[in-house]
Design an enzyme around this catalytic site. Structure first.
Site, PDB file in Angstrom:
ATOM      1  CB  ALA A   1      -0.876  -0.020   1.245  1.00 38.55           C
TER       2      ALA A   1
ATOM      3  N   GLY B   1       0.263  -5.051   0.880  1.00 41.30           N
ATOM      4  CA  GLY B   1      -0.984  -5.086   0.112  1.00 41.30           C
ATOM      5  C   GLY B   1      -0.826  -5.768  -1.240  1.00 41.30           C
TER       6      GLY B   1
ATOM      7  CD  GLU C   1      -2.592  -7.566   3.074  1.00 39.89           C
ATOM      8  OE1 GLU C   1      -2.418  -6.398   2.664  1.00 39.89           O
ATOM      9  OE2 GLU C   1      -2.956  -7.825   4.237  1.00 39.89           O
TER      10      GLU C   1
ATOM     11  CD  GLU D   1       1.726  -5.581   5.574  1.00 43.41           C
ATOM     12  OE1 GLU D   1       2.612  -6.452   5.688  1.00 43.41           O
ATOM     13  OE2 GLU D   1       0.855  -5.618   4.686  1.00 43.41           O
TER      14      GLU D   1
HETATM   15  N1  CO8 Z   1       4.547   3.239  -0.804  1.00 50.16           N
HETATM   16  C1  CO8 Z   1       4.931   4.405  -1.368  1.00 50.16           C
HETATM   17  N2  CO8 Z   1       6.001   4.519  -2.198  1.00 50.16           N
HETATM   18  C2  CO8 Z   1       6.687   3.405  -2.459  1.00 50.16           C
HETATM   19  C3  CO8 Z   1       6.352   2.153  -1.902  1.00 50.16           C
HETATM   20  C4  CO8 Z   1       5.205   2.079  -1.050  1.00 50.16           C
HETATM   21  N3  CO8 Z   1       4.756   0.947  -0.504  1.00 50.16           N
HETATM   22  N4  CO8 Z   1       7.223   1.237  -2.344  1.00 50.16           N
HETATM   23  C5  CO8 Z   1       8.081   1.883  -3.140  1.00 50.16           C
HETATM   24  N5  CO8 Z   1       7.770   3.188  -3.209  1.00 50.16           N
HETATM   25  C6  CO8 Z   1       8.447   4.243  -3.979  1.00 50.16           C
HETATM   26  C7  CO8 Z   1       9.704   4.683  -3.279  1.00 50.16           C
HETATM   27  O1  CO8 Z   1       9.417   5.637  -2.285  1.00 50.16           O
HETATM   28  C8  CO8 Z   1      10.497   5.269  -4.440  1.00 50.16           C
HETATM   29  O2  CO8 Z   1       9.989   6.533  -4.734  1.00 50.16           O
HETATM   30  P1  CO8 Z   1      11.018   7.759  -5.041  1.00 50.16           P
HETATM   31  O3  CO8 Z   1      11.752   7.327  -6.277  1.00 50.16           O
HETATM   32  O4  CO8 Z   1      10.119   8.925  -5.233  1.00 50.16           O
HETATM   33  O5  CO8 Z   1      11.920   7.841  -3.853  1.00 50.16           O
HETATM   34  C9  CO8 Z   1      10.116   4.352  -5.599  1.00 50.16           C
HETATM   35  O6  CO8 Z   1       8.893   3.703  -5.223  1.00 50.16           O
HETATM   36  C10 CO8 Z   1      11.140   3.286  -5.864  1.00 50.16           C
HETATM   37  O7  CO8 Z   1      11.390   2.603  -4.655  1.00 50.16           O
HETATM   38  P2  CO8 Z   1      12.850   2.478  -3.991  1.00 50.16           P
HETATM   39  O8  CO8 Z   1      13.739   3.588  -4.444  1.00 50.16           O
HETATM   40  O9  CO8 Z   1      12.670   2.301  -2.514  1.00 50.16           O
HETATM   41  O10 CO8 Z   1      13.328   1.130  -4.694  1.00 50.16           O
HETATM   42  P3  CO8 Z   1      14.315   0.053  -4.096  1.00 50.16           P
HETATM   43  O11 CO8 Z   1      14.570  -0.903  -5.208  1.00 50.16           O
HETATM   44  O12 CO8 Z   1      15.477   0.674  -3.425  1.00 50.16           O
HETATM   45  O13 CO8 Z   1      13.468  -0.694  -2.942  1.00 50.16           O
HETATM   46  C11 CO8 Z   1      11.528  -1.739  -2.035  1.00 50.16           C
HETATM   47  C12 CO8 Z   1      12.306  -1.377  -3.297  1.00 50.16           C
HETATM   48  C13 CO8 Z   1      12.346  -2.745  -1.204  1.00 50.16           C
HETATM   49  C14 CO8 Z   1      10.243  -2.391  -2.479  1.00 50.16           C
HETATM   50  C15 CO8 Z   1      11.271  -0.470  -1.190  1.00 50.16           C
HETATM   51  O14 CO8 Z   1      10.719   0.509  -2.034  1.00 50.16           O
HETATM   52  C16 CO8 Z   1      10.318  -0.700  -0.047  1.00 50.16           C
HETATM   53  O15 CO8 Z   1      10.706  -1.221   0.967  1.00 50.16           O
HETATM   54  N6  CO8 Z   1       9.037  -0.289  -0.218  1.00 50.16           N
HETATM   55  C17 CO8 Z   1       8.050  -0.396   0.812  1.00 50.16           C
HETATM   56  C18 CO8 Z   1       7.606  -1.827   0.991  1.00 50.16           C
HETATM   57  C19 CO8 Z   1       6.579  -1.951   2.092  1.00 50.16           C
HETATM   58  O16 CO8 Z   1       6.872  -1.716   3.249  1.00 50.16           O
HETATM   59  N7  CO8 Z   1       5.351  -2.360   1.736  1.00 50.16           N
HETATM   60  C20 CO8 Z   1       4.294  -2.525   2.677  1.00 50.16           C
HETATM   61  C21 CO8 Z   1       3.514  -1.266   2.751  1.00 50.16           C
HETATM   62  S1  CO8 Z   1       2.289  -1.291   4.016  1.00 50.16           S
HETATM   63  C22 CO8 Z   1       1.059  -2.214   3.339  1.00 50.16           C
HETATM   64  O17 CO8 Z   1       1.123  -2.702   2.244  1.00 50.16           O
HETATM   65  C23 CO8 Z   1      -0.135  -2.347   4.207  1.00 50.16           C
HETATM   66  C24 CO8 Z   1      -1.218  -3.076   3.475  1.00 50.16           C
HETATM   67  C25 CO8 Z   1      -2.485  -2.853   4.239  1.00 50.16           C
HETATM   68  C26 CO8 Z   1      -3.509  -2.414   3.253  1.00 50.16           C
HETATM   69  C27 CO8 Z   1      -4.673  -1.886   3.930  1.00 50.16           C
HETATM   70  C28 CO8 Z   1      -5.546  -1.139   2.967  1.00 50.16           C
HETATM   71  C29 CO8 Z   1      -4.831  -0.409   1.967  1.00 50.16           C
END
Ligand code: CO8
Length: 259
Positions: free
Chosen positions: A65, A110, A113, A133
């Site tokens: 998400a 998400g 999921e 999460e």
């Molecule tokens: N949310 C917002 N932005 C994101 C997300 C995310 N989940 N994942 C990646 N991005 C963005 C980054 O901020 C980045 O943006 P920018 O270039 O502007 O800085 C761009 O995508 C590229 O990402 P990275 O530079 O971080 O790329 P990397 O290859 O270094 O890393 C990762 C990739 C490992 C996937 C890293 O981006 C990461 O850890 N992302 C977050 C993963 C995460 O924690 N996901 C869980 C989120 S919480 C969730 O899903 C709760 C679900 C519950 C749902 C309930 C209803 C909606």
């Protein structure tokens, strides 16, 4: 219908849904969920579509998400977001045709999921799947705590959710989290072949199989067996049943005649 965050394609009897927010690694917000719900609603009763494949990009199926949209949320907003995600995911789970998640790169939070709502998960070798999460101070809120243990068992789900540590494709296959792993360049063709094979099966029987299997994880054994009996019996009104069985007996005729 034009979508902002999804790209839809049809190819023969297969409907393809591409998550298309590459700059955010396809992170999900309420607009993405609403679009997903609309796309599925449009195909739900469309007899021209017999199987649906969900894909992301090469780097990410969906990286979870959208954290930017959640960081300042309060309990009300979080509740509302989960309502929106649940509506889209119920539509996906209950779609009366088979669904395949074709996973390349990250399927996190998400994103996993959403994949858990599909009937099949096909992963590329670069796939990384997890529910991180806990590392954000929350828990999975779009079905992860309920669907993951039903797929991989309580022990493996507990480890993934408590530690928030993702698994790679090979481990996911070993755990039964994905059905198959293919090389990255074979992901699209692998998903296409699987969807084509599914689309070639009798639609009513597939629909019944899906409903019966879904009952297996949401009802008691007794109730589930009654649901199976009802679905089984209803199939004896279909042309596929009568033609399928007659065709089988036709093939055996020479064998009988020889006796
Ligand atoms: N949310 C917002 N932005 C994101 C997300 C995310 N989940 N994942 C990646 N991005 C963005 C980054 O901020 C980045 O943006 P920018 O270039 O502007 O800085 C761009 O995508 C590229 O990402 P990275 O530079 O971080 O790329 P990397 O290859 O270094 O890393 C990762 C990739 C490992 C996937 C890293 O981006 C990461 O850890 N992302 C977050 C993963 C995460 O924690 N996901 C869980 C989120 S919480 C969730 O899903 C709760 C679900 C519950 C749902 C309930 C209803 C909606």
């Amino acid at each position: 219908m034009p979508f902002e965050h999804l790209k839809l394609e049809t190819e023969g009897r297969i409907g393809w849904i591409f998550f298309n927010r590459p700059e955010k690694l396809n992170a999900l917000n309420s607009s993405v969920y609403l679009e997903l719900e609309q796309a599925l609603a449009a195909w739900q009763n469309d007899d021209a579509i017999s199987a649906v494949v969900l894909c992301g990009g090469e780097r990410a199926f969906i990286a979870g998400a959208d954290i930017d949209g959640m960081v300042d949320a309060g309990p009300m907003e979080a509740h509302e977001l989960t309502d929106i995600s649940r509506r889209a995911q119920e539509r996906l789970c209950n779609l009366p045709k088979p669904t395949v998640a074709a996973i390349s790169g990250y399927a996190l939070g998400g994103g996993l999921e959403v994949a858990l709502c599909c009937d099949f998960r096909l992963a590329a070798e670069n796939a990384i799947l997890g529910l991180p999460e806990i590392t954000l101070g929350i828990i999975p809120g779009a079905g992860g705590t309920q669907r993951l243990p039903r797929v991989v068992g309580q022990a493996a789900a507990t480890e993934m959710i408590f530690l928030g540590r993702p698994v790679k494709a090979a481990k996911a296959l070993e755990m039964g989290l994905v059905h198959r792993v293919v090389s990255l360049d074979q992901l699209r063709v692998g998903a296409q072949e699987l969807a084509k094979e599914l689309a070639s099966r009798p639609a009513m029987a597939l629909r019944a199989a899906k409903a019966a299997l879904r009952a297996a994880s949401s009802t008691s054994l007794q109730e589930g067996l009654l649901i199976e009996q009802q679905l089984f019996s209803q199939l004896f009104t279909t042309q596929d049943q009568s033609e399928g069985m007659k065709a089988f007996l036709e093939k055996r005729k020479p064998h009988f005649q020889g006796k």
